[in-house]
Write a protein that holds these residues in place. Sequence first.
Motif, PDB file in Angstrom:
ATOM      1  N   ALA A  94       0.855  -1.181   0.000  1.00  0.00           N
ATOM      2  CA  ALA A  94       0.000   0.000   0.000  1.00  0.00           C
ATOM      3  C   ALA A  94       0.893   1.235   0.000  1.00  0.00           C
ATOM      4  N   LEU A  95       0.469   2.263  -0.732  1.00  0.00           N
ATOM      5  CA  LEU A  95       1.224   3.510  -0.822  1.00  0.00           C
ATOM      6  C   LEU A  95       0.346   4.655  -0.344  1.00  0.00           C
ATOM      7  N   VAL A  96       0.809   5.363   0.671  1.00  0.00           N
ATOM      8  CA  VAL A  96       0.040   6.451   1.280  1.00  0.00           C
ATOM      9  C   VAL A  96       0.886   7.710   1.268  1.00  0.00           C
ATOM     10  N   SER A  97       0.393   8.751   0.619  1.00  0.00           N
ATOM     11  CA  SER A  97       1.116  10.013   0.605  1.00  0.00           C
ATOM     12  C   SER A  97       1.304  10.548   2.023  1.00  0.00           C
ATOM     13  N   PRO A  98       2.491  11.069   2.328  1.00  0.00           N
ATOM     14  CA  PRO A  98       2.668  11.728   3.622  1.00  0.00           C
ATOM     15  C   PRO A  98       1.877  13.023   3.731  1.00  0.00           C
ATOM     16  N   HIS A  99       1.311  13.463   2.619  1.00  0.00           N
ATOM     17  CA  HIS A  99       0.472  14.665   2.629  1.00  0.00           C
ATOM     18  C   HIS A  99      -1.014  14.325   2.727  1.00  0.00           C
ATOM     19  N   ALA A 100      -1.331  13.076   3.013  1.00  0.00           N
ATOM     20  CA  ALA A 100      -2.708  12.656   3.293  1.00  0.00           C
ATOM     21  C   ALA A 100      -2.898  12.543   4.806  1.00  0.00           C
ATOM     22  N   ILE A 101      -4.159  12.569   5.233  1.00  0.00           N
ATOM     23  CA  ILE A 101      -4.499  12.343   6.638  1.00  0.00           C
ATOM     24  C   ILE A 101      -5.219  11.004   6.722  1.00  0.00           C
ATOM     25  N   VAL A 102      -4.607  10.058   7.380  1.00  0.00           N
ATOM     26  CA  VAL A 102      -5.184   8.726   7.553  1.00  0.00           C
ATOM     27  C   VAL A 102      -5.366   8.512   9.053  1.00  0.00           C
ATOM     28  N   SER A 103      -6.607   8.402   9.490  1.00  0.00           N
ATOM     29  CA  SER A 103      -6.932   8.396  10.912  1.00  0.00           C
ATOM     30  C   SER A 103      -6.672   7.038  11.550  1.00  0.00           C
ATOM     31  N   GLN A 104      -6.810   7.000  12.857  1.00  0.00           N
ATOM     32  CA  GLN A 104      -6.608   5.759  13.596  1.00  0.00           C
ATOM     33  C   GLN A 104      -7.656   4.722  13.197  1.00  0.00           C
ATOM     34  N   GLY A 105      -7.227   3.475  13.199  1.00  0.00           N
ATOM     35  CA  GLY A 105      -8.129   2.373  12.908  1.00  0.00           C
ATOM     36  C   GLY A 105      -8.370   2.118  11.442  1.00  0.00           C
ATOM     37  N   VAL A 106      -7.773   2.898  10.547  1.00  0.00           N
ATOM     38  CA  VAL A 106      -7.962   2.684   9.113  1.00  0.00           C
ATOM     39  C   VAL A 106      -7.205   1.421   8.692  1.00  0.00           C
ATOM     40  N   VAL A 107      -7.846   0.619   7.860  1.00  0.00           N
ATOM     41  CA  VAL A 107      -7.248  -0.613   7.341  1.00  0.00           C
ATOM     42  C   VAL A 107      -7.047  -0.454   5.840  1.00  0.00           C
ATOM     43  N   LEU A 108      -5.840  -0.739   5.378  1.00  0.00           N
ATOM     44  CA  LEU A 108      -5.520  -0.630   3.951  1.00  0.00           C
ATOM     45  C   LEU A 108      -5.129  -1.997   3.412  1.00  0.00           C
ATOM     46  N   GLY A 109      -5.784  -2.382   2.318  1.00  0.00           N
ATOM     47  CA  GLY A 109      -5.436  -3.623   1.663  1.00  0.00           C
ATOM     48  C   GLY A 109      -4.170  -3.501   0.833  1.00  0.00           C
TER      49      GLY A 109
END
Length: 215
Positions: A94-109
Motif C-alpha cells: 500500500a502507498l500512502v502520501s505523507p500529505h494525506a491524513i489517515v486516521s486511527q483504525g484505518v485498514v488498507l489492503g
Amino acid sequence: MTSETKRLALIGGGGFSKEIAEVAQLCGYTVEATYSSQPSAQVGTYRGYLDALLADRAEFAGVALAVGGVSRAAIQARAEIIAWLDRHALPCPALVSPHAIVSQGVVLGAGAFVAHGVIVNVDARLGRFSVVNTGAIIGHDAEIGDNTTISPAAFIGGRCMVGANGLVGPLAKVLQGLKIGARAMIGMGCTVLRAVPDDGAVWPKPDNPIAADRG
C-alpha cells in the motif's frame, strides 16, 4: 538486493504512473522501471510487459499497479492484472502520501493507493488495489471495495459501503450510510442520495453549452 534497497516496479506507463511514482518515492522507494502493454514509460525505463516483470521480479521489493481506473474497460484491465499479480504472488505494498491524513483504525489492503490531500477518517477500510485520489474524503467506518477508484475531490459519507471494481467520479458525493454495489459507476459531480445496485450507474445531466455572444 540488500535489506536497505527498496526498488519498486510500476505496471502502467501513462500519466497516473507519475502520481504513483511520486508517492512511492516519498514513501522511501526508488522507481526506475515501468512494465506496460504499450512501449512507453513516463517514469523510469520501459522494460516490456508482464512476462518481463516476472523474469525481473528478484530485482524489486514490490510492484505498484499504475493503470488508472477511469472507465469500466480500465477497471476490468486492472482486475485482470490484479489476478495475474495474485497468481504469481508478487508483493504489492500500500502507498500512502505523507500529505494525506489517515486516521486511527484505518485498514488498507495490499496495493491500495492514497494520494496527496486525501482524508480517510476513523475506522474506514480501503480494499486491495483501491485508489483514493487527490483531495478525496472518506468518512468514518466507510468501506471501499477492492479495485475501486475514488476520483479527485469525491466525498464518501460515513458508514458507506462501495463495492468492488467500481468508480466514483471527480467531485461526486455519496450520502452517509448508503450502499453502492459492485461494478457501479458514479459520474463526475453527481450527488448520490439513495443506494445503487450492482452494475448500476448514476450520471450527471449532459452539458448544455451556450453559444458565445457574437453581438
